[in-house]
Design a protein around this motif. Structure first.
Motif, PDB file in Angstrom:
ATOM      1  N   VAL A 110     -10.393   3.579   3.804  1.00 17.84           N
ATOM      2  CA  VAL A 110      -9.001   3.658   4.249  1.00 17.84           C
ATOM      3  C   VAL A 110      -8.947   3.577   5.769  1.00 17.84           C
ATOM      4  N   ALA A 111      -9.898   4.217   6.431  1.00 22.17           N
ATOM      5  CA  ALA A 111      -9.934   4.190   7.897  1.00 22.17           C
ATOM      6  C   ALA A 111     -10.119   2.767   8.421  1.00 22.17           C
TER       7      ALA A 111
ATOM      8  N   SER B 265       5.000   2.331  -4.221  1.00 21.88           N
ATOM      9  CA  SER B 265       3.573   2.182  -4.457  1.00 21.88           C
ATOM     10  C   SER B 265       2.947   1.605  -3.196  1.00 21.88           C
ATOM     11  N   LEU B 266       1.640   1.637  -3.132  1.00 19.67           N
ATOM     12  CA  LEU B 266       0.917   1.081  -1.994  1.00 19.67           C
ATOM     13  C   LEU B 266       1.114  -0.432  -1.959  1.00 19.67           C
ATOM     14  N   GLY B 267       1.544  -0.937  -0.809  1.00 17.87           N
ATOM     15  CA  GLY B 267       1.667  -2.377  -0.614  1.00 17.87           C
ATOM     16  C   GLY B 267       0.324  -2.964  -0.195  1.00 17.87           C
TER      17      GLY B 267
ATOM     18  N   PRO C 123      -0.528   3.108   6.275  1.00 23.85           N
ATOM     19  CA  PRO C 123      -0.322   4.205   7.223  1.00 23.85           C
ATOM     20  C   PRO C 123       0.965   4.997   6.976  1.00 23.85           C
ATOM     21  N   ALA C 124       2.002   4.346   6.467  1.00 24.61           N
ATOM     22  CA  ALA C 124       3.246   5.068   6.179  1.00 24.61           C
ATOM     23  C   ALA C 124       3.036   6.061   5.032  1.00 24.61           C
ATOM     24  N   LEU C 125       2.321   5.643   3.993  1.00 22.73           N
ATOM     25  CA  LEU C 125       2.040   6.568   2.885  1.00 22.73           C
ATOM     26  C   LEU C 125       1.214   7.751   3.367  1.00 22.73           C
ATOM     27  N   GLN C 126       0.249   7.483   4.239  1.00 24.36           N
ATOM     28  CA  GLN C 126      -0.566   8.575   4.762  1.00 24.36           C
ATOM     29  C   GLN C 126       0.295   9.552   5.569  1.00 24.36           C
ATOM     30  N   MET C 127       1.210   9.023   6.367  1.00 28.89           N
ATOM     31  CA  MET C 127       2.075   9.880   7.173  1.00 28.89           C
ATOM     32  C   MET C 127       2.973  10.751   6.293  1.00 28.89           C
TER      33      MET C 127
ATOM     34  N   SER D 219      -0.733  10.490  -1.867  1.00 27.97           N
ATOM     35  CA  SER D 219      -1.984   9.885  -2.313  1.00 27.97           C
ATOM     36  C   SER D 219      -1.749   8.389  -2.531  1.00 27.97           C
ATOM     37  N   LEU D 220      -2.738   7.585  -2.218  1.00 23.65           N
ATOM     38  CA  LEU D 220      -2.587   6.136  -2.317  1.00 23.65           C
ATOM     39  C   LEU D 220      -2.432   5.644  -3.750  1.00 23.65           C
ATOM     40  N   THR D 221      -2.722   6.491  -4.719  1.00 27.05           N
ATOM     41  CA  THR D 221      -2.575   6.098  -6.125  1.00 27.05           C
ATOM     42  C   THR D 221      -1.318   6.675  -6.769  1.00 27.05           C
ATOM     43  N   ASP D 222      -0.574   7.514  -6.028  1.00 29.95           N
ATOM     44  CA  ASP D 222       0.659   8.100  -6.564  1.00 29.95           C
ATOM     45  C   ASP D 222       1.806   7.095  -6.548  1.00 29.95           C
ATOM     46  N   LEU D 223       2.825   7.402  -7.316  1.00 33.12           N
ATOM     47  CA  LEU D 223       4.068   6.632  -7.336  1.00 33.12           C
ATOM     48  C   LEU D 223       5.222   7.583  -7.012  1.00 33.12           C
ATOM     49  N   PRO D 224       5.353   7.967  -5.743  1.00 32.04           N
ATOM     50  CA  PRO D 224       6.387   8.950  -5.378  1.00 32.04           C
ATOM     51  C   PRO D 224       7.773   8.331  -5.342  1.00 32.04           C
TER      52      PRO D 224
END
Length: 177
Positions: A74-75, A104-106, A157-161, A165-170
């Motif tokens: 991810v880094a 979801s993660l783009g 980076p927006a999801l991290q902020m 989690s990169l696998t979640d669907l918030p």
């Protein structure tokens, strides 16, 4: 040269006859007709294959090495600068609430803070909020085809902020302005 031509034709004829013998059927190598257990339909006859496919000599493949060369952290994928992160994290209030969307993660290789969403018709600045954590990020809102009730894609980076989690669907709140 004239004497060698009939020899050549004779050798060619022998090769042709040998090839004909290879295409004949051999009852020892063919098995009884088979049916697909799932559909009950007949399966096209062919040789029974046993064993495994040949491997490249000296190459070891295990579950831990599959895809290892293509894996990125991810880094490594997050190429945003500290300045960009500070701008995205700067607190903003107000703006017009456009609605909520399941995110979801783009494309993780696409840099920056953005959200592709059907909630906008043209690119504009906006803000997304994770109601579960209260965290928000200032992003570029990019139109995404589909109905307004469709899902959205968010940059890494927006999801991290947002603390997602990169696998979640918030479900995220989206604001313009």
């Amino acid at each position: 040269m004239i004497n060698s031509f009939p020899r050549f034709l004779g050798a060619l004829a022998l090769l042709a006859m040998a090839a004909c013998n290879q295409t004949g059927t051999n009852s020892a190598t063919q098995s009884a007709p088979k049916t697909d257990p799932a559909t009950g339909q007949p399966v096209i006859a062919g040789p029974d294959l046993t064993g495994t496919a040949p491997r490249t000599p000296g190459k070891v493949v295990s579950a831990s090495t599959i895809g290892a060369s293509a894996a990125q952290t991810v880094a490594n994928l997050d190429t945003t600068t500290r300045t960009e992160k500070a701008e995205a994290a700067a607190p903003k209030t107000g703006g017009q609430r456009l609605g909520t969307t399941v995110a979801s993660l783009g494309d993780p290789s696409q840099a920056g803070f953005w959200m592709k969403t059907p909630l906008v018709q043209s690119e504009t600045n906006g803000r997304i909020v994770n109601p579960a954590t209260g965290k928000s990020a200032n992003v570029q809102l990019i139109p995404l085809g589909g109905p307004a009730s469709g899902g959205s894609q968010v940059s890494l980076p927006a999801l991290q902020m947002l603390g997602v989690s990169l696998t979640d669907l918030p479900t995220l709140e989206v604001y313009s302005g």
